[in-house]
Write an enzyme that holds these catalytic residues in place. Structure first.
Site, PDB file in Angstrom:
ATOM      1  N   HIS A  60       0.823  -1.205   0.000  1.00 33.59           N
ATOM      2  CA  HIS A  60       0.000   0.000   0.000  1.00 33.59           C
ATOM      3  C   HIS A  60       0.864   1.265   0.000  1.00 33.59           C
ATOM      4  O   HIS A  60       0.624   2.195  -0.760  1.00 33.59           O
ATOM      5  CB  HIS A  60      -0.955   0.013   1.203  1.00 33.59           C
ATOM      6  CG  HIS A  60      -2.232  -0.729   0.955  1.00 33.59           C
ATOM      7  ND1 HIS A  60      -2.298  -2.095   1.009  1.00 33.59           N
ATOM      8  CD2 HIS A  60      -3.472  -0.311   0.604  1.00 33.59           C
ATOM      9  CE1 HIS A  60      -3.544  -2.480   0.727  1.00 33.59           C
ATOM     10  NE2 HIS A  60      -4.272  -1.412   0.479  1.00 33.59           N
ATOM     11  N   LYS A 140     -10.216  -7.742   7.151  1.00 36.87           N
ATOM     12  CA  LYS A 140     -10.912  -7.991   8.413  1.00 36.87           C
ATOM     13  C   LYS A 140     -10.795  -6.775   9.321  1.00 36.87           C
ATOM     14  O   LYS A 140      -9.864  -5.987   9.189  1.00 36.87           O
ATOM     15  CB  LYS A 140     -10.358  -9.227   9.102  1.00 36.87           C
ATOM     16  CG  LYS A 140      -8.998  -9.014   9.738  1.00 36.87           C
ATOM     17  CD  LYS A 140      -8.693 -10.082  10.750  1.00 36.87           C
ATOM     18  CE  LYS A 140      -7.280  -9.979  11.294  1.00 36.87           C
ATOM     19  NZ  LYS A 140      -7.171  -9.137  12.496  1.00 36.87           N
TER      20      LYS A 140
END
Lengths: 229, 291
Positions: A60, A140
């Site tokens: 990222h 999650k």
């Protein structure tokens, strides 16, 4: 979900309880589109199929700094990886996952591949979603306000897989297609995976709903009440 | 004296990564029975229970995050700590090659993954204690990164929480930690709490109490009552499995009281995800037993 009917019976539940649990599953195939993600709502169970890429902390930061925010000058090699990512991510999916993968004579073998905590990607995700037109973020723990807004704008959804259920998840990975940025190490590399009927639940939808925000707000009220006693 | 323990240590790691202890699995089963059938919380727990079975049957890591490795070695005086430390590192390398462990050790300066789960003197974490008995005992705890990130520490008194140096103050701190963690540490979790010590000792001991069994009742009734109270209140926060909302947020709370400096009163909270992977190896000189 996952042939759990049998598993539930093994766990000693009454059959009538199990039937209560039979909710309709929505199938989503990647690449997907605006109409398809808008048809999903928080609470829907989804079986996801197609090509996804894994990306976590390093990936990222790297995507953001080199190509989204352009604060660095990428190498020629990185530009090639970026071109590949543009194809994979347009109407595609990012999976927050650092899998265990074994290399053997016939290629890559997936061992264990559950989700990692998504919150750490909050500083980057919204911009990455807009930049690549990412339709699905799978992880999650949920994400924050920036990602919630990006889900409305792109539009896109956040799907929640069960944390720790990594063998169940690996069974739904049909093939390890390729690896990008292998120098990031096994957990942090960008793995291109072909998944089939990967089970997850919508916890942030394209309509601006965020289940995690709701649970947080409710528990905050309860917490304040408890400690003031 | 040296003994060849490499195969047993490797087996200890395999068991910890792939075969969840019975008491944890039972705790998860009873949590599942309490959730509303059809709810996201019940679905998550079902998937977890199926996953535990599959991992055990196929000898695969329960979670892809096999965490950091924490070894607590109780060493009989006739065995060499140097040799034991070397053999532990060797077993960690072997278990990584066998894919029982994900390579999880990254050099913080260069960002390079060592690929072996060994990182100079930082990882694996190995702590020795010595004793006069003949048996060697090695406890192993695998602790995932997600739940380690939500572990935390408080210095009392804490103005923000209005927490003073009392059982009431300790309770507020632990509830605050569980509330802040939300679904990020993969609940239903287990929290280890250490009261006292300095900052480093507090964190170390909070993690160590995670070796206790689910449902363990402390001998001191004051501590036993505090533990029960905190567990019940935390479950009333309605954060639930995976943070989906639901009845079980914590499977258990383990508390240890240490000594402290007069100026300091630390409450350290170590959060474990539902996949509390701990195993024990006992070696009597001839035979290895695994618990």
């Amino acid at each position: 979900m996952l042939g759990l009917k049998k598993a539930s019976a093994d766990l000693g539940r009454e059959k009538s309880d199990v039937s209560l649990r039979e909710k309709p599953m929505k199938k989503v195939t990647l690449p997907t589109d605006e109409k398809s993600v808008k048809s999903l709502e928080v609470g829907d169970y989804v079986l996801l199929s197609g090509l996804i890429i894994t990306a976590r902390d390093r990936a990222h930061k790297w995507m953001y700094e080199n190509f989204v925010n352009q604060e660095k000058i990428p190498t020629a090699e990185d530009v090639m990886v970026y071109e590949r990512l543009k194809t994979l991510l347009a109407d595609g999916a990012i999976y927050h996952c650092g899998p265990i993968i074994k290399e053997n004579q016939s290629g890559w073998e997936i061992i264990s591949a559950g989700p990692t905590t998504s919150e750490r990607e909050e500083p980057y995700e919204a911009a990455i979603m807009r930049h690549f037109r990412v339709r699905v973020v799978l992880g999650k723990g949920g994400m924050g306000e920036n990602t919630r807004k990006a889900c409305q704008e792109v539009p896109a959804v956040y799907l929640h897989a069960v944390g720790g259920a990594a063998v169940v998840a690996a069974k739904r990975v049909k093939r390890v297609v390729e690896v990008l940025k292998p120098e990031f190490g096994m957990p942090e590399s960008i793995w291109v995976l072909e998944i089939q009927d990967f089970p997850c639940v919508v916890t942030m939808d394209a309509w601006g709903f965020n289940l995690h925000e709701e649970v947080l707000r409710r528990s905050e009220g309860l917490f304040q009440h408890m400690i003031s006693l | 004296m040296e003994e060849h323990l490499l195969p047993h240590l490797t087996e200890l790691i395999r068991l910890a990564a792939t075969d969840l202890p019975n008491d944890v699995e039972e705790g998860l089963k009873s949590a599942w029975k309490k959730e509303e059938p059809g709810s996201a919380a019940a679905q998550a727990l079902e998937t977890i229970l199926v996953n535990i079975e599959l991992a055990r049957k196929e000898s695969l890591p329960i979670c892809q995050d096999t965490g950091t490795l924490n070894f607590y070695v109780s060493l009989p005086s006739h065995l060499s700590a140097t040799s034991m430390a070397e053999q532990i590192k060797e077993a960690v390398r072997a278990a990584t090659d066998l894919s029982y462990l994900r390579p999880n050790v990254v050099n913080a300066l260069t960002d390079e993954n060592t690929g072996s789960n060994v990182g100079a003197d930082t990882f694996p974490f190995v702590e020795f204690s010595c004793h006069q008995d003949a048996e060697l005992i090695v406890d192993l705890l695998l602790k995932g990164g997600g739940c380690e990130n939500v572990s935390t520490q408080y210095a009392l008194p804490n103005l923000e929480l209005k927490a003073d140096r009392s059982f009431e103050g300790i309770k507020k701190c632990v509830l605050h930690a569980v509330f802040k963690a939300q679904g990020l540490g993969c609940p239903p979790g287990i929290v280890g709490v250490a009261v006292g010590g300095d900052r480093a000792i507090g964190y170390r001991e909070a993690k160590r109490v995670l070796l206790r069994r689910i449902g363990d009742r402390p001998a001191d009734t004051r501590v036993a009552n505090l533990k029960e109270k905190i567990r019940k209140m935390a479950n009333n926060l309605n954060i639930g499995p995976m943070g989906f909302g639901g009845k079980t947020t914590l499977l258990d709370v383990h508390i240890t009281f240490l000594h402290r400096h007069p100026a300091s009163y630390f409450v350290s909270v170590s959060y474990s995800c539902w996949a509390l992977r701990r195993r024990r190896l006992i070696w009597d000189g001839r035979k290895a037993t695994f618990l």
